[in-house]
Design an enzyme around this catalytic site. Structure first.
Site, short mmCIF file in Angstrom:
data_model
loop_
_atom_site.label_atom_id
_atom_site.label_comp_id
_atom_site.label_asym_id
_atom_site.label_seq_id
_atom_site.Cartn_x
_atom_site.Cartn_y
_atom_site.Cartn_z
N SER A 10 9.85 1.76 7.25
CA SER A 10 9.62 3.45 7.36
C SER A 10 9.28 3.71 8.87
O SER A 10 9.35 4.74 9.24
CB SER A 10 8.42 3.83 6.70
OG SER A 10 7.27 3.44 6.97
N LYS A 48 -0.07 0.83 -1.68
CA LYS A 48 1.22 0.79 -1.98
C LYS A 48 2.13 0.68 -0.59
O LYS A 48 1.37 0.65 0.26
CB LYS A 48 1.41 2.16 -2.58
CG LYS A 48 1.22 3.19 -1.52
CD LYS A 48 1.38 4.49 -2.37
CE LYS A 48 0.75 5.78 -1.48
NZ LYS A 48 1.71 5.77 -0.35
N CYS A 69 3.72 11.93 -0.58
CA CYS A 69 3.22 10.85 -1.26
C CYS A 69 2.65 11.69 -2.55
O CYS A 69 2.71 11.26 -3.83
CB CYS A 69 1.94 10.01 -0.79
SG CYS A 69 2.76 8.96 0.49
N ALA A 98 0.35 13.18 1.65
CA ALA A 98 0.81 14.55 1.95
C ALA A 98 1.49 15.17 0.78
O ALA A 98 2.30 14.45 0.00
CB ALA A 98 1.61 14.32 3.20
N HIS A 120 2.20 3.41 11.37
CA HIS A 120 0.84 4.09 10.65
C HIS A 120 0.54 3.24 9.49
O HIS A 120 1.23 2.54 8.96
CB HIS A 120 1.05 5.59 10.26
CG HIS A 120 2.28 5.62 9.11
ND1 HIS A 120 3.40 5.45 9.54
CD2 HIS A 120 1.92 5.66 7.79
CE1 HIS A 120 4.00 5.56 8.21
NE2 HIS A 120 3.28 5.69 7.20
N HIS A 180 0.76 -0.92 4.86
CA HIS A 180 2.04 -1.34 5.40
C HIS A 180 1.99 -2.66 6.18
O HIS A 180 0.97 -2.73 6.92
CB HIS A 180 2.74 -0.29 6.43
CG HIS A 180 3.04 0.96 5.88
ND1 HIS A 180 3.78 1.06 4.55
CD2 HIS A 180 2.84 2.27 5.96
CE1 HIS A 180 4.15 2.22 4.27
NE2 HIS A 180 3.44 3.21 5.41
N ASP A 223 -1.55 3.91 1.74
CA ASP A 223 -0.54 3.16 2.33
C ASP A 223 -1.09 1.81 2.85
O ASP A 223 -2.16 1.92 3.58
CB ASP A 223 0.39 4.01 3.32
CG ASP A 223 1.33 4.92 2.79
OD1 ASP A 223 1.60 4.81 1.76
OD2 ASP A 223 1.94 5.47 4.01
N ASP A 248 -3.74 8.55 -0.33
CA ASP A 248 -3.83 8.50 0.83
C ASP A 248 -4.54 9.24 2.05
O ASP A 248 -4.16 9.61 3.02
CB ASP A 248 -2.20 8.55 1.48
CG ASP A 248 -1.48 7.79 0.75
OD1 ASP A 248 -1.98 7.06 -0.27
OD2 ASP A 248 -0.26 7.78 1.00
N GLU A 301 10.36 1.32 0.92
CA GLU A 301 9.45 2.35 1.02
C GLU A 301 8.97 2.66 -0.14
O GLU A 301 9.81 2.48 -1.36
CB GLU A 301 9.97 3.65 1.72
CG GLU A 301 9.37 4.88 1.87
CD GLU A 301 8.25 4.57 2.82
OE1 GLU A 301 7.22 3.84 2.24
OE2 GLU A 301 7.92 4.91 3.82
#
Length: 193
Positions: free
Chosen positions: A64, A100, A139, A135, A75, A58, A56, A14, A107
């Site tokens: 989330s 992902k 993740c 992070a 985000h 989304h 990510d 990420d 989530e």
């Protein structure tokens, strides 16, 4: 010293605009790990070993997000600038990307959750994973836990991770948990050239 060899792969979680300072969910110091991650990528590329990136990705109404009752600001929405890697991040062109957390109502912090990553790593003969990125406390933590659960030997790149630290000790607690579960703390100087 750790000699990189066939069966090794690098997984970087990420590195996306929204997770870097100034982003929608900017991680303080997140940009400081980029030089180390570039050096890891150079080492793996020089040995012809696979490099994987997770992102990510989304939907705009992901569960989330605070607007849907989740803990985070909007985000890394698919196909937006925030979901892209920053211009200062230069993975090799042959790096593989896994997307992902793409389902609206689920989530997924781990790069393995509801993705083809495990299957694709096994098809490449990967047995040992070196994991860094953002992070540490979300993740990276969940990807390391899943990697260990799936039977990979996992090296945690201590100089290539940074935590959100929603609470001040979250990153340290995540590091301790990953190591307790069997992840091997590793730094660039531990790799044989």
């Amino acid at each position: 010293m750790i000699a990189l060899t066939a069966g090794d792969a690098l997984l970087i979680a990420d590195i996306q605009n929204d997770f870097l300072p100034g982003g929608a969910l900017g991680i303080t110091g997140g940009d400081r790990i980029l030089p180390a991650l570039h050096r890891y990528m150079e080492r793996f590329q020089a040995k012809g070993l696979p490099i994987w990136l997770s992102r990510d990705w989304h939907p705009s109404d992901h569960c989330s997000f605070k607007e849907r009752g989740g803990p985070w600001p909007v985000h890394c929405v698919a196909d937006t600038a925030g979901a892209l890697p920053p211009p200062s991040f230069h993975p090799p062109s042959q790096a593989f990307t896994i997307y992902k957390a793409t389902a609206r109502d689920r989530e997924a912090y781990s790069a393995f959750q509801e993705t083809s990553l495990d299957r694709e790593l096994r098809a490449q003969g990967v047995r040992r994973l070196f994991i860094g990125g953002l992070a540490t406390d979300y993740c990276v933590l969940n990807s390391v836990k899943d990697g260990l659960r799936l039977g990979y030997t996992v090296h945690l790149l201590m100089d290539g991770i940074c935590a959100v630290n929603a609470s001040p000790t979250d990153g340290k607690q995540a590091e301790d948990e990953m190591i307790r579960l069997g992840a091997r703390p590793t730094r660039l100087e531990d790799l044989a050239s």
